[in-house]
Design a protein around this motif. Sequence first.
Motif, PDB file in Angstrom:
ATOM      1  N   ASP A 100       0.841  -1.182   0.000  1.00 40.20           N
ATOM      2  CA  ASP A 100       0.000   0.000   0.000  1.00 40.20           C
ATOM      3  C   ASP A 100       0.887   1.247   0.000  1.00 40.20           C
ATOM      4  O   ASP A 100       2.102   1.145   0.109  1.00 40.20           O
ATOM      5  CB  ASP A 100      -0.929  -0.020   1.222  1.00 40.20           C
TER       6      ASP A 100
ATOM      7  N   THR B 266       2.408   3.435   1.795  1.00 41.05           N
ATOM      8  CA  THR B 266       2.789   3.640   3.199  1.00 41.05           C
ATOM      9  C   THR B 266       2.998   5.112   3.578  1.00 41.05           C
ATOM     10  O   THR B 266       2.398   5.600   4.538  1.00 41.05           O
ATOM     11  CB  THR B 266       4.060   2.836   3.499  1.00 41.05           C
TER      12      THR B 266
ATOM     13  N   ILE C 147      -0.341   7.150   3.348  1.00 38.88           N
ATOM     14  CA  ILE C 147      -1.283   6.831   4.420  1.00 38.88           C
ATOM     15  C   ILE C 147      -0.820   7.424   5.753  1.00 38.88           C
ATOM     16  O   ILE C 147      -1.612   8.004   6.499  1.00 38.88           O
ATOM     17  CB  ILE C 147      -1.463   5.302   4.557  1.00 38.88           C
ATOM     18  N   MET C 148       0.477   7.319   6.034  1.00 40.26           N
ATOM     19  CA  MET C 148       1.007   7.874   7.290  1.00 40.26           C
ATOM     20  C   MET C 148       0.756   9.385   7.348  1.00 40.26           C
ATOM     21  O   MET C 148       0.316   9.912   8.355  1.00 40.26           O
ATOM     22  CB  MET C 148       2.516   7.622   7.382  1.00 40.26           C
TER      23      MET C 148
ATOM     24  N   LEU D 219      -1.452  11.147   5.680  1.00 37.59           N
ATOM     25  CA  LEU D 219      -2.886  11.426   5.737  1.00 37.59           C
ATOM     26  C   LEU D 219      -3.450  11.138   7.134  1.00 37.59           C
ATOM     27  O   LEU D 219      -4.103  11.988   7.741  1.00 37.59           O
ATOM     28  CB  LEU D 219      -3.606  10.573   4.687  1.00 37.59           C
ATOM     29  N   TYR D 220      -3.181   9.938   7.660  1.00 39.88           N
ATOM     30  CA  TYR D 220      -3.804   9.511   8.919  1.00 39.88           C
ATOM     31  C   TYR D 220      -3.271  10.295  10.116  1.00 39.88           C
ATOM     32  O   TYR D 220      -4.043  10.765  10.941  1.00 39.88           O
ATOM     33  CB  TYR D 220      -3.590   8.000   9.139  1.00 39.88           C
ATOM     34  N   PHE D 221      -1.949  10.423  10.212  1.00 41.03           N
ATOM     35  CA  PHE D 221      -1.401  11.162  11.347  1.00 41.03           C
ATOM     36  C   PHE D 221      -1.705  12.649  11.200  1.00 41.03           C
ATOM     37  O   PHE D 221      -1.989  13.333  12.174  1.00 41.03           O
ATOM     38  CB  PHE D 221       0.106  10.929  11.472  1.00 41.03           C
TER      39      PHE D 221
END
Lengths: 178, 199
Positions: free
Chosen positions: A132, A134, A137-138, A140-142
């Motif tokens: 994915d 990585t 996503i890190m 975006l999410y954090f």
Amino acid sequence: MINVFTAISQWAIPLFIFFTITISQFRGVKVFETFVEGAKEGIFLSIKLIPYILGVYVAFGILKESGALIFLLSFLSPIYQLLGIPVEIFPLMIVRPLSGPASLGITMDLLETYGPDSFIGRMASTIDGSTDTTLYIMTLYFGAVGVKNIRYALIVGLSADVMAFLSSVFFVKLIFGG
Amino acid sequence: MNYVFFFLISFGIVVAAITGNIQSVTTAAIQSANSAIERIIQLMGIITLWLGLAKVAEKGGILRGLARALYPFIRWLFPSIPARHPAIQSILMNMSANILGLGSAATPFGLKAMEELQKLNQDPKTASEAMCTFLALNTSSLTIIPSTIIAIRLSLGSENPAEIISTTLLASATATITAVLLDFYFRKKNSARGDGHSI
């Protein structure tokens, strides 16, 4: 053993479709209406993908036709030969953690150049499918919850990616033959 | 990605200029743009089909069913989240969507899970252990049906577009196991040092 994996590959999608519509039907979901509702999003998603794919296609088109790609890959090929990985996969491995649509563009480009059923084609498919984005996503999410110090999350995520790359090579060779 | 894009194009043009091959840049740029659009048109059908099915799976509770099956596993991985906390539900839905290759359905659940985890976090600027575990699981993306890849293979005339399901499953399982083990290692190491970011 190999036959088991072939069977999983052949049955996964028909079974998923069958159980999805059958269970939903019996639970009183309006299957067709719901399908159409979701499918509408598919059209928008495809259109949203166009600029990403086009950008990557053009960048790689220039890189390939100018002869720069062959030049770059010839530098890296000794390391890759040592690991038994085709060097053509290298750009995909770099871009995969950064951007989903961009790595999709590279995968499409590799499948088009070498054929989807070639060794490189199967490997690119497996790498793209099993990993994915990585870094994306890190971020975006954090970022969404305002966390600044992400501690060991990044090293865990990227190690898992490297593991996915290496095991993709291993399993593609094992199941389809190198 | 911005640097990668810049590097690919500028390096290509410079090499073409040096090798006296400059006209190839123009042809390559225009031809690539054309074939990108052709590819997307071919892909559109399958992306649309899959998102339609995804909606049916969501409404019909298939995702929830899968989530229930994953529950014990998640309880074991996230000892710091209290039982029945809403974070658990969001994590489960996010994982279920990822497993079925429904990436766009996974993201909203993932963001919701992060919000819930942040409520449990003692230091809002620093990632909690549960957040790190969640990201480890999420980015290593255990996958059973890589739907988009299968679609591309099909559109490019593969004889058996779904044949990579098995290798994808094996590779993503290896990655997920690696992520879980590494996460466990870092969690233990930190608690042994007694650093203050428990939970």
